[in-house]
Scaffold this active site. Structure first.
Site, mmCIF file in Angstrom:
data_model
loop_
_atom_site.group_PDB
_atom_site.id
_atom_site.type_symbol
_atom_site.label_atom_id
_atom_site.label_comp_id
_atom_site.label_asym_id
_atom_site.label_seq_id
_atom_site.Cartn_x
_atom_site.Cartn_y
_atom_site.Cartn_z
ATOM 1 N N GLU A 166 -4.714 2.274 -4.317
ATOM 2 C CA GLU A 166 -3.256 2.322 -4.225
ATOM 3 C C GLU A 166 -2.668 1.033 -3.681
ATOM 4 O O GLU A 166 -1.519 1.009 -3.224
ATOM 5 C CB GLU A 166 -2.818 3.498 -3.340
ATOM 6 C CG GLU A 166 -3.175 3.378 -1.871
ATOM 7 C CD GLU A 166 -4.558 3.910 -1.542
ATOM 8 O OE1 GLU A 166 -4.774 4.292 -0.391
ATOM 9 O OE2 GLU A 166 -5.430 3.953 -2.440
ATOM 10 N N ASP A 214 0.847 -1.189 0.000
ATOM 11 C CA ASP A 214 0.000 0.000 0.000
ATOM 12 C C ASP A 214 0.888 1.247 0.000
ATOM 13 O O ASP A 214 1.835 1.354 0.790
ATOM 14 C CB ASP A 214 -0.896 0.002 1.238
ATOM 15 C CG ASP A 214 -1.877 1.161 1.236
ATOM 16 O OD1 ASP A 214 -2.986 0.974 0.700
ATOM 17 O OD2 ASP A 214 -1.539 2.241 1.757
ATOM 18 N N ILE A 215 0.587 2.184 -0.913
ATOM 19 C CA ILE A 215 1.361 3.427 -0.982
ATOM 20 C C ILE A 215 0.979 4.304 0.207
ATOM 21 O O ILE A 215 -0.203 4.618 0.409
ATOM 22 C CB ILE A 215 1.094 4.172 -2.299
ATOM 23 C CG1 ILE A 215 1.418 3.275 -3.497
ATOM 24 C CG2 ILE A 215 1.906 5.460 -2.364
ATOM 25 C CD1 ILE A 215 1.050 3.871 -4.836
#
Length: 332
Positions: free
Chosen positions: A254, A212-213
């Site tokens: 994301e 996950d960004i």
């Protein structure tokens, strides 16, 4: 890459086989009765009875969901043999030749492009040879009969071949729409689920990484969604360049997923760290302004009792643990 079962853009070979076997069973039953009772052609009648029985067997198996590829090969082999024998014994008078014109369509529908082409070519040569030697020269001219049959057969063959080429192109396009993320060109959640089910019982171990960004919403808010999309594309490229795995997916938003097969827990953690550092050390640009990114990663491993949702949930829990502990880290 995997043993996915893709959807078909037309009737599947299994479904086509089911109803073709029913048609062949009925038609050969009728011809069997005509040849045995009216024409007194017991040899042909025996062949047609065999084809009818096997056609009924194939229909029964398909109706029960027990279709096997050899059913189609055997059924078409028997049907083709039946047509050639009928022409060889009765000549062109009985009209069995006309049934040979339907064979290319059945071959391509059941066996696809390559086998359809090969089988159609073999039958054209075989049928032309039988017709040439069995033509009644007092009524027809052998050369002209073979010539006309070959032209008609090749015309039908060409149409079937072109149709199958277009069908395969359409299928491939639909597969890419169904299984590929159109922004990053990675595989999507549907592909992830299909691959997991294919891999589940084929490998001794499997690890899932959810990536996950960090603070991605801030990037969208500050730079706009077009820059956010560019960041997602760049992160996807970084994932592909940092590791050798082919099973990389965009889960949504994301979040990305990587599947590893037959590696240890330590190796899975090492690969996750490699991914994390590749993103952290990368420089992403908004116009001319550099954007520094980090990712949080959760790792889960497959157990015998795990289903797709189980391993996904376990990796998700580790991801949120990584975020609670400060982000830009790996938790396993």
């Amino acid at each position: 890459m995997s043993t996915r079962r893709y959807p078909h853009s037309s009737v599947s070979p299994e479904e086509f086989h089911k109803w073709l076997s029913a048609l062949i069973c009925v038609l050969n039953s009728v011809y069997f009765l005509l040849n045995m009772i009216v024409m007194q052609k017991f040899g042909i009648g025996a062949v047609q009875f065999t084809v009818a029985v096997f056609g009924g067997y194939c229909f029964y198996k398909s109706s029960k969901g027990l279709y096997q590829p050899w059913h189609s090969h055997t059924l078409l082999a028997l049907l083709t043999l039946n047509i050639l024998i009928s022409v060889a014994i009765m000549g062109l008078v009985a009209g069995a030749t006309y049934w040979g014109l339907a064979l290319p369509f059945w071959y391509y529908s059941l066996f696809g492009l390559r086998k359809g082409f090969i089988f159609s070519a073999i039958i054209m040569l075989s049928a032309a040879t039988v017709i040439f030697y069995r033509t009644d020269t007092s009524v027809l001219m052998p050369y002209r009969t073979v010539f006309n049959f070959t032209l008609v057969y090749c015309s039908i063959w060409l149409v079937c071949h072109v149709y199958e080429v277009q069908r395969q192109k359409t299928s491939e396009y639909l597969h890419s729409l169904a299984l590929q993320d159109d922004l990053t060109d990675l595989q999507n959640r549907h592909a992830l689920k299909a691959d997991f089910q294919a891999f589940q019982h084929s490998f001794e171990s499997m690890h899932m990484l959810i990536i996950d960004i960090d603070h991605f919403k801030n990037i969208n808010d500050k730079y706009g969604h077009d820059i956010g999309d560019s960041v997602l594309i760049n992160v996807a490229d970084a994932l592909m360049q940092s590791i050798q795995a082919k099973e990389i997916y965009r889960l949504g938003g994301e979040e990305f997923v990587i599947l590893f097969k037959n590696i240890s827990d330590e190796e899975a953690f090492r690969q996750a760290e490699k991914v994390r550092k590749a993103v952290e050390l990368g420089i992403f640009f908004s116009h001319n302004e550099p954007i520094k990114l980090t990712v949080s990663i959760g790792i889960s491993s497959l157990r015998p009792e795990h289903e797709f949702t189980d391993i996904l949930r376990a990796a998700d829990q580790k991801l949120y643990q990584a975020k609670r502990e400060g982000r830009n880290r790996v938790c396993a």
